[in-house]
Design an enzyme around this catalytic site. Structure first.
Site, PDB file in Angstrom:
ATOM      1  N   GLU A 166       0.849  -1.206   0.000  1.00 30.94           N
ATOM      2  CA  GLU A 166       0.000   0.000   0.000  1.00 30.94           C
ATOM      3  C   GLU A 166       0.878   1.246   0.000  1.00 30.94           C
ATOM      4  O   GLU A 166       1.839   1.337   0.765  1.00 30.94           O
ATOM      5  CB  GLU A 166      -0.875  -0.022   1.254  1.00 30.94           C
ATOM      6  CG  GLU A 166      -2.290   0.380   1.008  1.00 30.94           C
ATOM      7  CD  GLU A 166      -3.048  -0.597   0.112  1.00 30.94           C
ATOM      8  OE1 GLU A 166      -3.288  -0.232  -1.051  1.00 30.94           O
ATOM      9  OE2 GLU A 166      -3.412  -1.685   0.568  1.00 30.94           O
ATOM     10  N   GLY A 187     -16.474   3.778  -3.969  1.00 29.98           N
ATOM     11  CA  GLY A 187     -15.722   4.444  -2.918  1.00 29.98           C
ATOM     12  C   GLY A 187     -15.343   3.549  -1.758  1.00 29.98           C
ATOM     13  O   GLY A 187     -15.077   4.016  -0.659  1.00 29.98           O
ATOM     14  N   ALA A 188     -15.299   2.231  -1.981  1.00 33.12           N
ATOM     15  CA  ALA A 188     -14.991   1.287  -0.905  1.00 33.12           C
ATOM     16  C   ALA A 188     -13.528   0.861  -0.939  1.00 33.12           C
ATOM     17  O   ALA A 188     -13.112  -0.021  -0.208  1.00 33.12           O
ATOM     18  CB  ALA A 188     -15.888   0.054  -1.017  1.00 33.12           C
ATOM     19  N   LEU A 196     -12.183  -0.409  -3.634  1.00 31.82           N
ATOM     20  CA  LEU A 196     -12.076  -1.521  -4.582  1.00 31.82           C
ATOM     21  C   LEU A 196     -11.947  -1.008  -6.007  1.00 31.82           C
ATOM     22  O   LEU A 196     -12.050  -1.760  -6.971  1.00 31.82           O
ATOM     23  CB  LEU A 196     -13.290  -2.452  -4.467  1.00 31.82           C
ATOM     24  CG  LEU A 196     -13.534  -3.010  -3.064  1.00 31.82           C
ATOM     25  CD1 LEU A 196     -14.725  -3.952  -3.072  1.00 31.82           C
ATOM     26  CD2 LEU A 196     -12.303  -3.753  -2.553  1.00 31.82           C
ATOM     27  N   SER A 197     -11.730   0.281  -6.119  1.00 27.00           N
ATOM     28  CA  SER A 197     -11.464   0.921  -7.407  1.00 27.00           C
ATOM     29  C   SER A 197     -12.593   0.786  -8.424  1.00 27.00           C
ATOM     30  O   SER A 197     -12.396   0.346  -9.556  1.00 27.00           O
ATOM     31  CB  SER A 197     -10.156   0.408  -8.000  1.00 27.00           C
ATOM     32  OG  SER A 197      -9.524   1.465  -8.655  1.00 27.00           O
ATOM     33  N   SER A 198     -13.763   1.207  -8.014  1.00 26.52           N
ATOM     34  CA  SER A 198     -14.883   1.233  -8.955  1.00 26.52           C
ATOM     35  C   SER A 198     -14.577   2.182 -10.106  1.00 26.52           C
ATOM     36  O   SER A 198     -15.048   1.994 -11.217  1.00 26.52           O
ATOM     37  CB  SER A 198     -16.168   1.657  -8.239  1.00 26.52           C
ATOM     38  OG  SER A 198     -16.085   2.978  -7.765  1.00 26.52           O
ATOM     39  N   GLU A 202      -7.079   9.712 -14.990  1.00 24.20           N
ATOM     40  CA  GLU A 202      -7.364   9.971 -13.558  1.00 24.20           C
ATOM     41  C   GLU A 202      -6.594  11.188 -13.054  1.00 24.20           C
ATOM     42  O   GLU A 202      -7.130  12.016 -12.347  1.00 24.20           O
ATOM     43  CB  GLU A 202      -7.004   8.749 -12.690  1.00 24.20           C
ATOM     44  CG  GLU A 202      -8.031   7.657 -12.708  1.00 24.20           C
ATOM     45  CD  GLU A 202      -8.708   7.385 -11.343  1.00 24.20           C
ATOM     46  OE1 GLU A 202      -8.191   7.813 -10.291  1.00 24.20           O
ATOM     47  OE2 GLU A 202      -9.768   6.723 -11.347  1.00 24.20           O
ATOM     48  N   ASP A 215      -4.232   0.037  -9.822  1.00 24.01           N
ATOM     49  CA  ASP A 215      -5.615  -0.398  -9.986  1.00 24.01           C
ATOM     50  C   ASP A 215      -5.902  -0.869 -11.404  1.00 24.01           C
ATOM     51  O   ASP A 215      -6.481  -1.934 -11.627  1.00 24.01           O
ATOM     52  CB  ASP A 215      -6.571   0.745  -9.632  1.00 24.01           C
ATOM     53  CG  ASP A 215      -6.361   1.237  -8.217  1.00 24.01           C
ATOM     54  OD1 ASP A 215      -5.569   0.613  -7.481  1.00 24.01           O
ATOM     55  OD2 ASP A 215      -6.968   2.250  -7.847  1.00 24.01           O
ATOM     56  N   TYR A 259      -3.853  12.044   1.268  1.00 21.89           N
ATOM     57  CA  TYR A 259      -3.143  11.280   0.233  1.00 21.89           C
ATOM     58  C   TYR A 259      -2.001  12.117  -0.346  1.00 21.89           C
ATOM     59  O   TYR A 259      -0.857  11.657  -0.445  1.00 21.89           O
ATOM     60  CB  TYR A 259      -4.139  10.881  -0.853  1.00 21.89           C
ATOM     61  CG  TYR A 259      -3.600   9.994  -1.941  1.00 21.89           C
ATOM     62  CD1 TYR A 259      -3.611   8.614  -1.820  1.00 21.89           C
ATOM     63  CD2 TYR A 259      -3.093  10.551  -3.112  1.00 21.89           C
ATOM     64  CE1 TYR A 259      -3.123   7.796  -2.833  1.00 21.89           C
ATOM     65  CE2 TYR A 259      -2.607   9.743  -4.134  1.00 21.89           C
ATOM     66  CZ  TYR A 259      -2.631   8.373  -3.990  1.00 21.89           C
ATOM     67  OH  TYR A 259      -2.159   7.585  -4.994  1.00 21.89           O
TER      68      TYR A 259
HETATM   69  P1  ADP Z   1     -13.150   3.894  -5.743  1.00 21.97           P
HETATM   70  O1  ADP Z   1     -12.516   3.911  -7.082  1.00 21.97           O
HETATM   71  O2  ADP Z   1     -12.231   3.432  -4.661  1.00 21.97           O
HETATM   72  O3  ADP Z   1     -14.415   3.096  -5.726  1.00 21.97           O
HETATM   73  P2  ADP Z   1     -13.451   6.654  -6.324  1.00 21.97           P
HETATM   74  O4  ADP Z   1     -13.800   7.837  -5.493  1.00 21.97           O
HETATM   75  O5  ADP Z   1     -12.206   6.693  -7.123  1.00 21.97           O
HETATM   76  O6  ADP Z   1     -13.512   5.379  -5.378  1.00 21.97           O
HETATM   77  O7  ADP Z   1     -14.622   6.387  -7.347  1.00 21.97           O
HETATM   78  C1  ADP Z   1     -15.964   6.315  -6.901  1.00 21.97           C
HETATM   79  C2  ADP Z   1     -16.839   7.122  -7.843  1.00 21.97           C
HETATM   80  O8  ADP Z   1     -17.037   6.377  -9.055  1.00 21.97           O
HETATM   81  C3  ADP Z   1     -18.209   7.366  -7.323  1.00 21.97           C
HETATM   82  O9  ADP Z   1     -18.286   8.531  -6.564  1.00 21.97           O
HETATM   83  C4  ADP Z   1     -19.014   7.524  -8.612  1.00 21.97           C
HETATM   84  O10 ADP Z   1     -18.881   8.839  -9.103  1.00 21.97           O
HETATM   85  C5  ADP Z   1     -18.311   6.645  -9.585  1.00 21.97           C
HETATM   86  N1  ADP Z   1     -18.985   5.360  -9.860  1.00 21.97           N
HETATM   87  C6  ADP Z   1     -18.463   4.125  -9.675  1.00 21.97           C
HETATM   88  N2  ADP Z   1     -19.328   3.164 -10.090  1.00 21.97           N
HETATM   89  C7  ADP Z   1     -20.420   3.813 -10.571  1.00 21.97           C
HETATM   90  C8  ADP Z   1     -21.672   3.396 -11.146  1.00 21.97           C
HETATM   91  N3  ADP Z   1     -21.972   2.105 -11.312  1.00 21.97           N
HETATM   92  N4  ADP Z   1     -22.558   4.365 -11.518  1.00 21.97           N
HETATM   93  C9  ADP Z   1     -22.263   5.648 -11.330  1.00 21.97           C
HETATM   94  N5  ADP Z   1     -21.134   6.092 -10.804  1.00 21.97           N
HETATM   95  C10 ADP Z   1     -20.208   5.218 -10.424  1.00 21.97           C
HETATM   96 MG    MG Z   2     -10.875   5.207  -7.600  1.00 21.81          MG
END
Ligand code: ADP
Ligand code: MG
Length: 386
Positions: free
Chosen positions: A37, A126-127, A129-131, A164, A176, A228
């Site tokens: 990390e 935002g957990a 897990l890099s959504s 990003e 990620d 960060y």
């Molecule tokens: P992480 O990447 O750790 O999950 P981030 O803050 O980098 O956290 O990204 C989260 C953001 O991604 C959310 O605030 C949202 O804007 C966006 N997001 C992720 N998945 C979706 C989804 N399925 N629909 C809409 N927005 C999404």
């Molecule tokens: Mg992210």
């Protein structure tokens, strides 16, 4: 927990929204970082894996330069913009991720056409897990194909980082998207962040009678927050004072000397990075030679280092780690950038329920929001589904 609709369902949602069938559907996973990390931007080592939770995008190329985007998540509504007007740091909400990829490709001289895009993701937001990278990786894989850009995985990694960093404004590294693009079922991705060298390392928890629990504390983290950025600055300062290009070049044996040259805070930040790099190397060795049941102590040590030296944990993460360890997990640590997000707990499968219950009770006792707890397994990286 969100369940992913089938490709056919996604295609018909697309048709409902945009009036025609998509050209294709692409999928990219989120990731969990097993260990390593805040080492990525120090040109060090990380060991993430792609998880069985994914973002999927259905896309159709348009004849004009309009981009229309819709997410199945939440109540965002259709967002429409023109490719010619894209400016860094101006896009709002989730659309900054697909638009960032479009922008980064344009910066590379790739002619990206207008698009209709439907996003569906079951990666928790935002957990830790890099959504965000799951979205970006699904989109870049799609656009690489649809524009015949012919980018290799390494180039897609750099393009999504550019998206990003410059377009979204999050100072993230290459971990990620490397896990999301290059992951493989049953393996962790041992990544050298200096040269993008990748080695797939077997990580078969299930075969060893283990599960990897993710405990989402629901405490939101944000890379935009000062924490960060200030950690990155400390690392840069440490490298500068020690006269090395990056902290990757500092070995554990050099720490004693470093302690005399750095102020206390900078030294502790440096010590985290240096020992964490070493723990990644040890984890890779143990996974290759002995198996996942032997890496518990390294996960624990990683958490202590982040809590005490790097100071990026929080009460919820510490409670998640302590409760899982004291109820049977063989190792646990916070994962992701810190200040919230998720912890992971490597747990004997037969004790899974016991650990889940203990964490929920500990959170209730502390007055915290009930966490989301689920298991993840190492899954394949990004690919085309249809
Ligand atoms: P992480 O990447 O750790 O999950 P981030 O803050 O980098 O956290 O990204 C989260 C953001 O991604 C959310 O605030 C949202 O804007 C966006 N997001 C992720 N998945 C979706 C989804 N399925 N629909 C809409 N927005 C999404
Ligand atoms: Mg992210």
């Amino acid at each position: 927990m969100i369940t992913a609709p089938s490709v056919a369902q996604l295609s018909s949602r697309f048709e409902e929204a945009f009036g025609t069938a998509p050209d294709g559907v692409w999928q990219a996973p989120g990731r969990v970082n097993l260990i390593g990390e805040h080492t990525d931007y120090n040109e060090g080592f990380v060991l993430p894996f792609a998880i069985d939770k994914t973002a999927r995008v259905a896309i159709r190329v348009r004849r004009d330069s309009t981009v229309r985007m819709l997410s199945t998540y939440g109540d965002h509504g259709l967002v429409e913009t023109d490719i010619a007007t894209l400016e860094p740091l101006t896009a709002k909400g989730w659309t900054k991720y697909p638009l960032g990829v479009v922008w980064a490709l344009k910066q590379r001289g790739i002619d990206v056409p207008g698009l209709d895009l439907l996003l569906d993701s079951d990666v928790p937001l935002g957990a830790g897990l890099s959504s965000s990278h799951a979205i970006e990786c699904a989109v870049i894989l799609a656009l690489n194909e649809l524009t015949d850009a012919g980018l290799a995985a390494e180039q897609m990694v750099l393009a999504t980082q550019h998206a990003e960093n410059a377009f979204v404004g999050a100072p993230t590294g290459i971990m990620d998207q490397s896990a999301s693009l290059r992951g493989a079922k049953g393996h962790a991705v041992f990544l050298d962040c200096r040269d993008q060298g990748v080695q797939l390392v077997p990580f078969e928890a299930e075969e060893a009678g283990l599960v990897l629990l993710v405990i989402d504390t629901k405490v939101s983290h944000s890379h935009a927050d000062g924490g960060y950025a200030s950690r990155r600055e400390s690392c840069e300062l440490g490298a500068q004072v020690l006269g090395v290009p990056a902290l990757r070049d500092v070995g554990v044996e050099m720490l004693e000397e470093a302690s005399g040259l750095l102020d206390d805070v900078t030294f502790r930040r440096v010590r985290h990075v240096v020992t964490e790099n070493d723990r990644v190397l040890q984890t890779v060795e143990l996974l290759s030679s002995d198996g996942p049941q032997y890496i518990g102590a390294l996960l624990d040590a990683s958490h202590v280092s982040m809590r005490d030296d790097f100071e990026i944990s929080c009460q919820e993460l510490d409670v998640a780690v302590e409760a899982s360890r004291s109820s049977g997990a063989i190792g646990a640590r916070m994962t992701g950038g810190g200040f919230g997000g998720s912890a992971i707990a490597l747990t004997p499968a037969r004790l899974e329920q016991q650990v889940r219950d203990a964490v929920v009770i500990a959170f209730a006792d502390a007055g915290f929001t009930t966490p989301d707890i689920f298991t993840v397994t190492p899954a394949d990286g990004a690919r085309r589904l249809a």
